[in-house]
Design a protein around this motif. Structure first.
Motif, PDB file in Angstrom:
ATOM      1  N   SER A  17      68.844 -66.070  46.100  1.00  0.00           N
ATOM      2  CA  SER A  17      70.165 -65.460  46.139  1.00  0.00           C
ATOM      3  C   SER A  17      70.714 -65.358  44.721  1.00  0.00           C
ATOM      4  O   SER A  17      70.792 -66.351  43.998  1.00  0.00           O
ATOM      5  N   ARG A  19      73.683 -64.908  43.889  1.00  0.00           N
ATOM      6  CA  ARG A  19      74.936 -65.674  43.818  1.00  0.00           C
ATOM      7  C   ARG A  19      74.646 -67.168  43.573  1.00  0.00           C
ATOM      8  O   ARG A  19      75.362 -67.830  42.825  1.00  0.00           O
ATOM      9  N   ASP A  20      73.589 -67.689  44.223  1.00  0.00           N
ATOM     10  CA  ASP A  20      73.211 -69.086  44.000  1.00  0.00           C
ATOM     11  C   ASP A  20      72.781 -69.307  42.550  1.00  0.00           C
ATOM     12  O   ASP A  20      73.143 -70.314  41.922  1.00  0.00           O
ATOM     13  N   TYR A  22      73.633 -67.439  39.959  1.00  0.00           N
ATOM     14  CA  TYR A  22      74.846 -67.263  39.150  1.00  0.00           C
ATOM     15  C   TYR A  22      75.666 -68.553  39.108  1.00  0.00           C
ATOM     16  O   TYR A  22      76.125 -68.976  38.048  1.00  0.00           O
ATOM     17  N   ASP A  23      75.830 -69.170  40.267  1.00  0.00           N
ATOM     18  CA  ASP A  23      76.589 -70.424  40.333  1.00  0.00           C
ATOM     19  C   ASP A  23      75.909 -71.521  39.514  1.00  0.00           C
ATOM     20  O   ASP A  23      76.570 -72.294  38.810  1.00  0.00           O
ATOM     21  N   LYS A  30      82.530 -62.424  35.898  1.00  0.00           N
ATOM     22  CA  LYS A  30      82.637 -62.278  37.339  1.00  0.00           C
ATOM     23  C   LYS A  30      81.243 -61.994  37.887  1.00  0.00           C
ATOM     24  O   LYS A  30      80.442 -61.325  37.241  1.00  0.00           O
ATOM     25  N   PHE A  31      80.970 -62.464  39.098  1.00  0.00           N
ATOM     26  CA  PHE A  31      79.626 -62.295  39.652  1.00  0.00           C
ATOM     27  C   PHE A  31      79.208 -60.828  39.690  1.00  0.00           C
ATOM     28  O   PHE A  31      78.105 -60.479  39.265  1.00  0.00           O
ATOM     29  N   SER A  32      80.089 -59.959  40.214  1.00  0.00           N
ATOM     30  CA  SER A  32      79.723 -58.540  40.359  1.00  0.00           C
ATOM     31  C   SER A  32      79.440 -57.899  39.007  1.00  0.00           C
ATOM     32  O   SER A  32      78.498 -57.107  38.861  1.00  0.00           O
ATOM     33  N   THR A  57      83.068 -60.414  54.028  1.00  0.00           N
ATOM     34  CA  THR A  57      83.624 -61.743  53.827  1.00  0.00           C
ATOM     35  C   THR A  57      84.291 -62.191  55.124  1.00  0.00           C
ATOM     36  O   THR A  57      84.489 -61.387  56.036  1.00  0.00           O
ATOM     37  N   LYS A  63      81.134 -57.055  51.232  1.00  0.00           N
ATOM     38  CA  LYS A  63      80.516 -58.028  50.334  1.00  0.00           C
ATOM     39  C   LYS A  63      79.051 -57.670  50.139  1.00  0.00           C
ATOM     40  O   LYS A  63      78.320 -57.453  51.107  1.00  0.00           O
ATOM     41  N   GLU A  65      75.405 -58.750  48.719  1.00  0.00           N
ATOM     42  CA  GLU A  65      74.572 -59.872  48.293  1.00  0.00           C
ATOM     43  C   GLU A  65      73.263 -59.340  47.715  1.00  0.00           C
ATOM     44  O   GLU A  65      72.684 -58.391  48.247  1.00  0.00           O
ATOM     45  N   TYR A  66      72.821 -59.949  46.644  1.00  0.00           N
ATOM     46  CA  TYR A  66      71.579 -59.551  45.988  1.00  0.00           C
ATOM     47  C   TYR A  66      70.564 -60.682  46.133  1.00  0.00           C
ATOM     48  O   TYR A  66      70.887 -61.854  45.900  1.00  0.00           O
TER      49      TYR A  66
END
Length: 229
Positions: A17, A19-20, A22-23, A30-32, A57, A63, A65-66
């Motif tokens: 993920s 997002r994972d 990125y975190d 910003k994530f996007s 969301t 939303k 997700e990549y």
């Protein structure tokens, strides 16, 4: 091995993920903005390097997700150029080796030797590919830094100066202003060029931005406070 970042199995592919990741990398963007800029700058291809899942969301807002292949996840980690990025990249490499390890603990002696040789060859190829990817990424990063440091050549500065003159004269004519307004209009357009491109003079505009600058000048309009200058 501790699971730093979750690796999922989707359609027989090992994916991460975005997002994972990125975190974990603790990016300040910003994530996007982060994922879109990386995809654009380094030519990642949807369906080959990553996959997109459109959802919503809890509040019902769209939303996106990549999900990244491990090669892309390693490249993004390397691009962060910090300890977190190094840690993530080493983690993905270790996971790949674990996933691709061939079983050599059973079978006849000849089979075991053959599998051992194959495994060594695969690892050697993977190591070579890793080095090629690293060199390619380093070249891209270096190229980007060079592009961001080269300013306009003298003939390009001349073209910009002429474009500014043409635009100012055209606006004076369109607005039916007195020649005395010319100085104020030049001050206005130069000020907005400095602000738009973050420079102290049009001569300092980056070479890679020449077309953007010409287009900006061609379509420039004085602001509403022009007559108050």
């Amino acid at each position: 091995m501790e699971a730093l970042i979750k690796i999922e199995e989707r359609e027989n592919k090992k994916l991460v993920s975005a997002r994972d990741l990125y975190d974990f990398l603790e990016s300040r963007q910003k994530f996007s903005d982060w994922i879109k800029s990386r995809i654009q700058q380094f030519d990642f291809v949807e369906g080959e390097d990553f996959f997109v899942n459109l959802g919503k969301t809890p509040n019902g807002r769209p939303k996106t997700e990549y999900f990244l292949k491990l090669d892309m996840a390693k490249e993004l980690s390397m691009l962060e150029n910090n300890e977190k990025g190094k840690q993530a990249r080493k983690y993905f490499i270790a996971c790949e080796k674990q996933f691709k390890a061939l079983p050599i603990s059973s079978g006849r002696g000849g089979d075991i030797k053959q599998l051992t040789v194959i495994k060594m060859l695969v690892e050697e190829i993977e190591n070579t590919q890793e080095k090629v990817q690293e060199n390619t990424l380093e070249l891209k990063i270096l190229s980007e830094k060079v592009d961001n440091s080269i300013t306009l050549e003298s003939h390009q500065q001349y073209h910009l100066k002429k474009a500014i003159n043409r635009r100012v004269m055209k606006r004076l004519e369109e607005l039916n202003l007195e020649p005395g307004e010319r100085r104020k209009m030049f001050s206005s357009i130069h000020g907005e060029i400095h602000k738009k491109f973050g420079v102290c003079s049009y001569r300092d505009i980056k070479k890679k931005d020449i077309n953007l600058a010409l287009n900006f000048i061609e379509n420039w309009l004085e602001n509403a406070n022009f007559r108050l200058l």
